[in-house]
Scaffold this motif. Structure first.
Motif, PDB file in Angstrom:
ATOM      1  N   GLU A 191     111.004 -59.961  48.617  1.00 41.62           N
ATOM      2  CA  GLU A 191     110.922 -60.338  50.026  1.00 41.62           C
ATOM      3  C   GLU A 191     109.731 -59.553  50.593  1.00 41.62           C
ATOM      4  O   GLU A 191     109.784 -58.323  50.698  1.00 41.62           O
ATOM      5  CB  GLU A 191     112.208 -59.961  50.758  1.00 41.62           C
ATOM      6  N   LEU A 192     108.653 -60.271  50.932  1.00 43.82           N
ATOM      7  CA  LEU A 192     107.396 -59.619  51.271  1.00 43.82           C
ATOM      8  C   LEU A 192     106.937 -59.966  52.680  1.00 43.82           C
ATOM      9  O   LEU A 192     107.240 -61.042  53.202  1.00 43.82           O
ATOM     10  CB  LEU A 192     106.296 -60.052  50.287  1.00 43.82           C
ATOM     11  N   TYR A 193     106.172 -59.037  53.270  1.00 47.06           N
ATOM     12  CA  TYR A 193     105.395 -59.363  54.466  1.00 47.06           C
ATOM     13  C   TYR A 193     104.044 -59.949  54.068  1.00 47.06           C
ATOM     14  O   TYR A 193     103.537 -60.848  54.714  1.00 47.06           O
ATOM     15  CB  TYR A 193     105.166 -58.115  55.319  1.00 47.06           C
ATOM     16  N   MET A 194     103.451 -59.377  53.039  1.00 46.14           N
ATOM     17  CA  MET A 194     102.175 -59.894  52.564  1.00 46.14           C
ATOM     18  C   MET A 194     101.959 -59.475  51.124  1.00 46.14           C
ATOM     19  O   MET A 194     102.610 -58.542  50.618  1.00 46.14           O
ATOM     20  CB  MET A 194     101.009 -59.432  53.436  1.00 46.14           C
ATOM     21  N   ALA A 195     101.044 -60.182  50.471  1.00 46.84           N
ATOM     22  CA  ALA A 195     100.641 -59.856  49.113  1.00 46.84           C
ATOM     23  C   ALA A 195      99.132 -59.922  49.050  1.00 46.84           C
ATOM     24  O   ALA A 195      98.520 -60.851  49.587  1.00 46.84           O
ATOM     25  CB  ALA A 195     101.263 -60.832  48.113  1.00 46.84           C
ATOM     26  N   LEU A 196      98.518 -58.933  48.407  1.00 42.61           N
ATOM     27  CA  LEU A 196      97.066 -58.843  48.325  1.00 42.61           C
ATOM     28  C   LEU A 196      96.634 -58.748  46.874  1.00 42.61           C
ATOM     29  O   LEU A 196      97.271 -58.062  46.066  1.00 42.61           O
ATOM     30  CB  LEU A 196      96.558 -57.604  49.067  1.00 42.61           C
ATOM     31  N   ALA A 197      95.549 -59.427  46.559  1.00 49.31           N
ATOM     32  CA  ALA A 197      94.861 -59.265  45.281  1.00 49.31           C
ATOM     33  C   ALA A 197      93.544 -58.567  45.581  1.00 49.31           C
ATOM     34  O   ALA A 197      92.737 -59.065  46.370  1.00 49.31           O
ATOM     35  CB  ALA A 197      94.616 -60.613  44.618  1.00 49.31           C
ATOM     36  N   LEU A 198      93.313 -57.423  44.961  1.00 59.30           N
ATOM     37  CA  LEU A 198      92.180 -56.563  45.301  1.00 59.30           C
ATOM     38  C   LEU A 198      91.248 -56.402  44.111  1.00 59.30           C
ATOM     39  O   LEU A 198      91.654 -55.920  43.050  1.00 59.30           O
ATOM     40  CB  LEU A 198      92.676 -55.192  45.755  1.00 59.30           C
ATOM     41  N   ASN A 199      89.996 -56.796  44.314  1.00 62.66           N
ATOM     42  CA  ASN A 199      88.953 -56.529  43.326  1.00 62.66           C
ATOM     43  C   ASN A 199      88.219 -55.241  43.671  1.00 62.66           C
ATOM     44  O   ASN A 199      87.688 -54.562  42.796  1.00 62.66           O
ATOM     45  CB  ASN A 199      87.967 -57.695  43.265  1.00 62.66           C
ATOM     46  N   GLY A 200      88.162 -54.898  44.964  1.00 68.77           N
ATOM     47  CA  GLY A 200      87.593 -53.647  45.434  1.00 68.77           C
ATOM     48  C   GLY A 200      88.669 -52.845  46.148  1.00 68.77           C
ATOM     49  O   GLY A 200      89.719 -53.369  46.510  1.00 68.77           O
ATOM     50  N   PRO A 201      88.419 -51.558  46.388  1.00 63.42           N
ATOM     51  CA  PRO A 201      89.450 -50.698  46.964  1.00 63.42           C
ATOM     52  C   PRO A 201      89.665 -50.867  48.456  1.00 63.42           C
ATOM     53  O   PRO A 201      90.673 -50.390  48.985  1.00 63.42           O
ATOM     54  CB  PRO A 201      88.938 -49.293  46.649  1.00 63.42           C
ATOM     55  N   TYR A 202      88.743 -51.521  49.179  1.00 64.04           N
ATOM     56  CA  TYR A 202      88.830 -51.598  50.634  1.00 64.04           C
ATOM     57  C   TYR A 202      88.935 -53.050  51.091  1.00 64.04           C
ATOM     58  O   TYR A 202      88.391 -53.964  50.467  1.00 64.04           O
ATOM     59  CB  TYR A 202      87.610 -50.944  51.280  1.00 64.04           C
ATOM     60  N   PHE A 203      89.621 -53.256  52.227  1.00 65.52           N
ATOM     61  CA  PHE A 203      89.744 -54.586  52.803  1.00 65.52           C
ATOM     62  C   PHE A 203      89.939 -54.438  54.308  1.00 65.52           C
ATOM     63  O   PHE A 203      90.304 -53.364  54.810  1.00 65.52           O
ATOM     64  CB  PHE A 203      90.912 -55.365  52.186  1.00 65.52           C
ATOM     65  N   SER A 204      89.650 -55.498  55.047  1.00 64.28           N
ATOM     66  CA  SER A 204      89.867 -55.541  56.507  1.00 64.28           C
ATOM     67  C   SER A 204      89.194 -54.391  57.232  1.00 64.28           C
ATOM     68  O   SER A 204      89.779 -53.767  58.118  1.00 64.28           O
ATOM     69  CB  SER A 204      91.366 -55.588  56.837  1.00 64.28           C
ATOM     70  N   GLY A 205      87.960 -54.088  56.859  1.00 69.42           N
ATOM     71  CA  GLY A 205      87.201 -53.080  57.583  1.00 69.42           C
ATOM     72  C   GLY A 205      87.543 -51.655  57.239  1.00 69.42           C
ATOM     73  O   GLY A 205      87.431 -50.762  58.081  1.00 69.42           O
ATOM     74  N   GLY A 206      87.961 -51.388  55.992  1.00 69.40           N
ATOM     75  CA  GLY A 206      88.197 -50.015  55.559  1.00 69.40           C
ATOM     76  C   GLY A 206      89.631 -49.676  55.227  1.00 69.40           C
ATOM     77  O   GLY A 206      89.910 -48.549  54.818  1.00 69.40           O
ATOM     78  N   LEU A 207      90.579 -50.601  55.408  1.00 64.91           N
ATOM     79  CA  LEU A 207      91.950 -50.349  54.974  1.00 64.91           C
ATOM     80  C   LEU A 207      91.979 -50.227  53.452  1.00 64.91           C
ATOM     81  O   LEU A 207      91.149 -50.801  52.749  1.00 64.91           O
ATOM     82  CB  LEU A 207      92.872 -51.484  55.410  1.00 64.91           C
ATOM     83  N   SER A 208      92.955 -49.474  52.944  1.00 65.37           N
ATOM     84  CA  SER A 208      93.048 -49.304  51.502  1.00 65.37           C
ATOM     85  C   SER A 208      94.467 -48.926  51.124  1.00 65.37           C
ATOM     86  O   SER A 208      95.159 -48.236  51.873  1.00 65.37           O
ATOM     87  CB  SER A 208      92.078 -48.227  51.030  1.00 65.37           C
ATOM     88  N   VAL A 209      94.901 -49.377  49.961  1.00 65.79           N
ATOM     89  CA  VAL A 209      96.167 -48.914  49.400  1.00 65.79           C
ATOM     90  C   VAL A 209      95.933 -48.086  48.143  1.00 65.79           C
ATOM     91  O   VAL A 209      96.814 -47.371  47.695  1.00 65.79           O
ATOM     92  CB  VAL A 209      97.124 -50.088  49.093  1.00 65.79           C
ATOM     93  N   THR A 210      94.761 -48.202  47.553  1.00 59.59           N
ATOM     94  CA  THR A 210      94.402 -47.385  46.404  1.00 59.59           C
ATOM     95  C   THR A 210      92.884 -47.331  46.309  1.00 59.59           C
ATOM     96  O   THR A 210      92.215 -48.335  46.542  1.00 59.59           O
ATOM     97  CB  THR A 210      94.985 -47.935  45.094  1.00 59.59           C
TER      98      THR A 210
END
Length: 323
Positions: A191-210
């Motif tokens: 049960e998710l709010y969102m799912a992301l596929a990441l090729n780079g470490p940053y998204f949405s202007g500098g957000l990061s999970v790893t």
């Protein structure tokens, strides 16, 4: 070439950075077809330079993949957009608007720096360079895009715009029930709010999970944000916007079972209700789908990097020297 408020004088920066080289410039256009034609006209060049952000680079990359040019026509990036996450991952600096010498140096590096191959991703049938995901439907995206444009017009600082936009986005998330399969192995339902596929470490202007995501390892990182309450989601987004994340793997740092981090070549989500995949900050498709496949694209992209930052996390080809 993208244009935005507060940008440097691109004519002067390009002329200074490309002095002694044969070059031409043109605006990308507003449609996929116009971008594709612009790239087709440049197919005989020794390389391309994209002046813009992640969206502009994604449009050019998609056109290059369609035309079979991605693995043989080098691309240089001058970070002149709103979100410059790819440039951040590649260690490409972004001088202040008035620093003509600094921008000229970035332009020169985009034209003559060493070219290295990086991975591309694919969400269903669309190529992406940095990230793709699900979590917002098309009408919500359009409302939030209009609000974000208004925030920029009132000249709020960029990080504050990103924070407000992220928090407002979070308030509109609804949970998504889906079955998760990683590289052919069924992981069960989530049960998710969102799912992301990441090729780079940053998204949405500098957000990061790893920050240990490698753009040249043949793998994608997948972040599954579990539907564990809006308050928790808001706290995480606020913290991710204003702090510098550290490398981590498995569960999101300090978040227990809230953020699940996976790594692999393909993640498939079969959802109970329609979802609207997005990639690289571009608008979602108008029609929802119930199966989303994130995977490594068979094509590579050759990008020019200004300097090779040995050992720095998030930089393409970590730990290697340019050849």
């Amino acid at each position: 070439m993208a244009r935005r408020a507060g940008a440097p004088d691109w004519s002067r920066a390009l002329s200074a950075g490309l002095a002694g080289l044969a070059w031409e410039s043109e605006d990308l256009g507003a449609t996929d077809e116009e971008v594709r034609e612009a790239v087709r006209r440049a197919s005989g060049a020794s390389g391309l330079i994209v002046v813009g952000g992640d969206g502009s680079l994604s449009l050019v990359t998609s056109a290059m993949v369609e035309l079979g040019l991605a693995d043989r026509l080098p691309v240089g990036l001058v970070p002149g957009g709103t979100c410059n996450d790819v440039a951040r991952s590649l260690g490409i600096p972004r001088p202040t608007a008035g620093d003509l010498d600094g921008w000229a140096g970035v332009v020169r590096g985009a034209a003559t720096g060493p070219a290295r191959a990086i991975d591309l991703g694919r969400v269903n049938d669309r190529a992406f360079i940095n990230h793709a995901g699900i979590g917002r439907d098309s009408p919500t995206y359009e409302r939030l895009a209009r609000r974000k444009a208004w925030l920029r017009r009132v000249r709020l600082p960029g990080p504050l715009v990103s924070l407000v936009h992220s928090l407002e986005t979070a308030l509109r998330f609804r949970s998504i029930r889906c079955a998760v399969t990683l590289d052919g192995r069924r992981l069960g339902d989530r049960e998710l709010y969102m799912a992301l596929a990441l090729n780079g470490p940053y998204f949405s202007g500098g957000l990061s999970v790893t920050t240990d995501t490698d753009m040249a390892d043949g793998l994608l990182d997948f972040a599954l944000v579990h539907a564990a309450g809006k308050a928790r989601l808001l706290r995480w987004l606020a913290a991710a916007t204003v702090s510098s994340p550290r490398p981590h793997r498995g569960r999101g740092k300090g978040e227990g079972d809230f953020i699940e981090i996976l790594r692999g070549r393909r993640l498939t989500l079969d959802t109970e209700s329609p979802v609207w995949p997005q990639h690289d900050g571009e608008p979602p498709e108008p029609e929802g789908v119930r199966r989303v496949r994130f995977e490594i694209h068979p094509a590579k992209l050759r990008v020019r990097v200004i300097s090779w930052l040995r050992g720095d996390p998030g930089v393409v080809g970590r730990g290697e020297a340019p050849s």
